[in-house]
Design a protein around this motif. Structure first.
Motif, PDB file in Angstrom:
ATOM      1  N   MET A   1       0.847  -1.183   0.000  1.00 44.52           N
ATOM      2  CA  MET A   1       0.000   0.000   0.000  1.00 44.52           C
ATOM      3  C   MET A   1       0.889   1.241   0.000  1.00 44.52           C
ATOM      4  O   MET A   1       1.934   1.259   0.635  1.00 44.52           O
ATOM      5  CB  MET A   1      -0.907   0.032   1.223  1.00 44.52           C
ATOM      6  N   VAL A   2       0.423   2.249  -0.721  1.00 48.21           N
ATOM      7  CA  VAL A   2       1.102   3.542  -0.762  1.00 48.21           C
ATOM      8  C   VAL A   2       0.061   4.629  -0.537  1.00 48.21           C
ATOM      9  O   VAL A   2      -1.145   4.392  -0.629  1.00 48.21           O
ATOM     10  CB  VAL A   2       1.826   3.778  -2.113  1.00 48.21           C
ATOM     11  N   THR A   3       0.525   5.839  -0.268  1.00 45.35           N
ATOM     12  CA  THR A   3      -0.403   6.958  -0.120  1.00 45.35           C
ATOM     13  C   THR A   3      -0.811   7.445  -1.511  1.00 45.35           C
ATOM     14  O   THR A   3      -0.090   7.237  -2.489  1.00 45.35           O
ATOM     15  CB  THR A   3       0.230   8.100   0.686  1.00 45.35           C
ATOM     16  N   SER A   4      -1.951   8.094  -1.598  1.00 42.49           N
ATOM     17  CA  SER A   4      -2.491   8.478  -2.901  1.00 42.49           C
ATOM     18  C   SER A   4      -1.614   9.479  -3.647  1.00 42.49           C
ATOM     19  O   SER A   4      -1.682   9.555  -4.871  1.00 42.49           O
ATOM     20  CB  SER A   4      -3.917   9.023  -2.756  1.00 42.49           C
ATOM     21  N   ASN A   5      -0.782  10.228  -2.945  1.00 36.17           N
ATOM     22  CA  ASN A   5       0.100  11.150  -3.655  1.00 36.17           C
ATOM     23  C   ASN A   5       1.245  10.419  -4.346  1.00 36.17           C
ATOM     24  O   ASN A   5       1.927  10.998  -5.187  1.00 36.17           O
ATOM     25  CB  ASN A   5       0.642  12.232  -2.712  1.00 36.17           C
ATOM     26  N   LYS A   6       1.436   9.138  -4.057  1.00 36.74           N
ATOM     27  CA  LYS A   6       2.492   8.339  -4.681  1.00 36.74           C
ATOM     28  C   LYS A   6       2.010   7.572  -5.913  1.00 36.74           C
ATOM     29  O   LYS A   6       2.790   6.873  -6.549  1.00 36.74           O
ATOM     30  CB  LYS A   6       3.077   7.344  -3.673  1.00 36.74           C
ATOM     31  N   ILE A   7       0.734   7.685  -6.248  1.00 35.82           N
ATOM     32  CA  ILE A   7       0.223   7.026  -7.452  1.00 35.82           C
ATOM     33  C   ILE A   7       0.873   7.705  -8.658  1.00 35.82           C
ATOM     34  O   ILE A   7       0.889   8.931  -8.744  1.00 35.82           O
ATOM     35  CB  ILE A   7      -1.311   7.172  -7.569  1.00 35.82           C
ATOM     36  N   PRO A   8       1.399   6.925  -9.600  1.00 39.78           N
ATOM     37  CA  PRO A   8       1.942   7.557 -10.812  1.00 39.78           C
ATOM     38  C   PRO A   8       0.824   8.261 -11.585  1.00 39.78           C
ATOM     39  O   PRO A   8      -0.335   7.823 -11.566  1.00 39.78           O
ATOM     40  CB  PRO A   8       2.496   6.377 -11.617  1.00 39.78           C
ATOM     41  N   ASN A   9       1.167   9.359 -12.271  1.00 36.37           N
ATOM     42  CA  ASN A   9       0.171  10.102 -13.057  1.00 36.37           C
ATOM     43  C   ASN A   9      -0.518   9.185 -14.060  1.00 36.37           C
ATOM     44  O   ASN A   9       0.108   8.329 -14.677  1.00 36.37           O
ATOM     45  CB  ASN A   9       0.827  11.264 -13.788  1.00 36.37           C
ATOM     46  N   LYS A  10      -1.808   9.369 -14.194  1.00 38.27           N
ATOM     47  CA  LYS A  10      -2.672   8.640 -15.132  1.00 38.27           C
ATOM     48  C   LYS A  10      -2.892   7.175 -14.760  1.00 38.27           C
ATOM     49  O   LYS A  10      -3.419   6.414 -15.549  1.00 38.27           O
ATOM     50  CB  LYS A  10      -2.138   8.716 -16.566  1.00 38.27           C
ATOM     51  N   LYS A  11      -2.486   6.765 -13.549  1.00 38.49           N
ATOM     52  CA  LYS A  11      -2.699   5.392 -13.098  1.00 38.49           C
ATOM     53  C   LYS A  11      -3.850   5.341 -12.103  1.00 38.49           C
ATOM     54  O   LYS A  11      -4.133   6.307 -11.405  1.00 38.49           O
ATOM     55  CB  LYS A  11      -1.439   4.844 -12.417  1.00 38.49           C
ATOM     56  N   SER A  12      -4.502   4.196 -12.046  1.00 32.20           N
ATOM     57  CA  SER A  12      -5.624   3.994 -11.126  1.00 32.20           C
ATOM     58  C   SER A  12      -5.175   3.199  -9.910  1.00 32.20           C
ATOM     59  O   SER A  12      -4.202   2.454  -9.972  1.00 32.20           O
ATOM     60  CB  SER A  12      -6.756   3.250 -11.826  1.00 32.20           C
ATOM     61  N   ALA A  13      -5.922   3.372  -8.839  1.00 33.00           N
ATOM     62  CA  ALA A  13      -5.652   2.646  -7.600  1.00 33.00           C
ATOM     63  C   ALA A  13      -6.955   2.468  -6.842  1.00 33.00           C
ATOM     64  O   ALA A  13      -7.921   3.200  -7.061  1.00 33.00           O
ATOM     65  CB  ALA A  13      -4.635   3.401  -6.750  1.00 33.00           C
ATOM     66  N   ILE A  14      -6.967   1.506  -5.946  1.00 32.14           N
ATOM     67  CA  ILE A  14      -8.145   1.227  -5.130  1.00 32.14           C
ATOM     68  C   ILE A  14      -7.847   1.680  -3.702  1.00 32.14           C
ATOM     69  O   ILE A  14      -6.808   1.320  -3.139  1.00 32.14           O
ATOM     70  CB  ILE A  14      -8.485  -0.269  -5.158  1.00 32.14           C
ATOM     71  N   ILE A  15      -8.760   2.444  -3.130  1.00 24.63           N
ATOM     72  CA  ILE A  15      -8.590   2.916  -1.759  1.00 24.63           C
ATOM     73  C   ILE A  15      -8.743   1.733  -0.812  1.00 24.63           C
ATOM     74  O   ILE A  15      -9.742   1.020  -0.863  1.00 24.63           O
ATOM     75  CB  ILE A  15      -9.608   4.014  -1.412  1.00 24.63           C
ATOM     76  N   LYS A  16      -7.746   1.550   0.050  1.00 23.56           N
ATOM     77  CA  LYS A  16      -7.768   0.457   1.010  1.00 23.56           C
ATOM     78  C   LYS A  16      -8.045   0.942   2.427  1.00 23.56           C
ATOM     79  O   LYS A  16      -8.645   0.223   3.218  1.00 23.56           O
ATOM     80  CB  LYS A  16      -6.442  -0.312   0.984  1.00 23.56           C
ATOM     81  N   GLU A  17      -7.597   2.169   2.744  1.00 18.35           N
ATOM     82  CA  GLU A  17      -7.757   2.670   4.110  1.00 18.35           C
ATOM     83  C   GLU A  17      -7.617   4.190   4.108  1.00 18.35           C
ATOM     84  O   GLU A  17      -6.862   4.745   3.330  1.00 18.35           O
ATOM     85  CB  GLU A  17      -6.683   2.043   5.004  1.00 18.35           C
ATOM     86  N   ILE A  18      -8.348   4.831   5.002  1.00 18.23           N
ATOM     87  CA  ILE A  18      -8.220   6.272   5.209  1.00 18.23           C
ATOM     88  C   ILE A  18      -7.878   6.473   6.674  1.00 18.23           C
ATOM     89  O   ILE A  18      -8.610   6.015   7.549  1.00 18.23           O
ATOM     90  CB  ILE A  18      -9.520   7.020   4.847  1.00 18.23           C
ATOM     91  N   LYS A  19      -6.750   7.124   6.938  1.00 18.66           N
ATOM     92  CA  LYS A  19      -6.280   7.330   8.310  1.00 18.66           C
ATOM     93  C   LYS A  19      -6.155   8.817   8.589  1.00 18.66           C
ATOM     94  O   LYS A  19      -5.919   9.598   7.677  1.00 18.66           O
ATOM     95  CB  LYS A  19      -4.900   6.696   8.511  1.00 18.66           C
ATOM     96  N   GLY A  20      -6.284   9.174   9.836  1.00 14.86           N
ATOM     97  CA  GLY A  20      -6.084  10.560  10.233  1.00 14.86           C
ATOM     98  C   GLY A  20      -7.078  10.978  11.300  1.00 14.86           C
ATOM     99  O   GLY A  20      -7.802  10.153  11.872  1.00 14.86           O
ATOM    100  N   ASP A  21      -7.116  12.284  11.537  1.00 13.89           N
ATOM    101  CA  ASP A  21      -8.039  12.886  12.492  1.00 13.89           C
ATOM    102  C   ASP A  21      -9.473  12.530  12.096  1.00 13.89           C
ATOM    103  O   ASP A  21      -9.825  12.586  10.916  1.00 13.89           O
ATOM    104  CB  ASP A  21      -7.833  14.405  12.492  1.00 13.89           C
TER     105      ASP A  21
END
Length: 74
Positions: A1-21
């Protein structure tokens, strides 16, 4: 798993988890982000924003917000 800002441009990803406040996570969920959703990184903006396509909508996220969304690149 990586953070969404690490997705390469024009690539898709599936959200696995949202963390934070809890308030911040709630706001992301109100915007439509949730586990199992598919997102595509459109590009990085010059103003330190990450542009994500979610359900056909372009959403500008700050780097801090993008780092709260953990994805698996498909």
């Amino acid at each position: 798993m990586v953070t969404s800002n690490k997705i390469p441009n024009k690539k898709s990803a599936i959200i696995k988890e949202i963390k934070g406040d809890i308030g911040f996570v709630c706001r992301l969920r109100e915007m439509g982000f949730g586990e199992s959703m598919t997102v595509t990184k459109v590009s990085d903006d010059a103003h330190r924003c990450v542009i994500i396509n979610l359900k056909g909508q372009k959403i500008y996220l700050s780097e801090a917000a993008a780092e709260c969304i953990f994805v698996e690149i498909s």
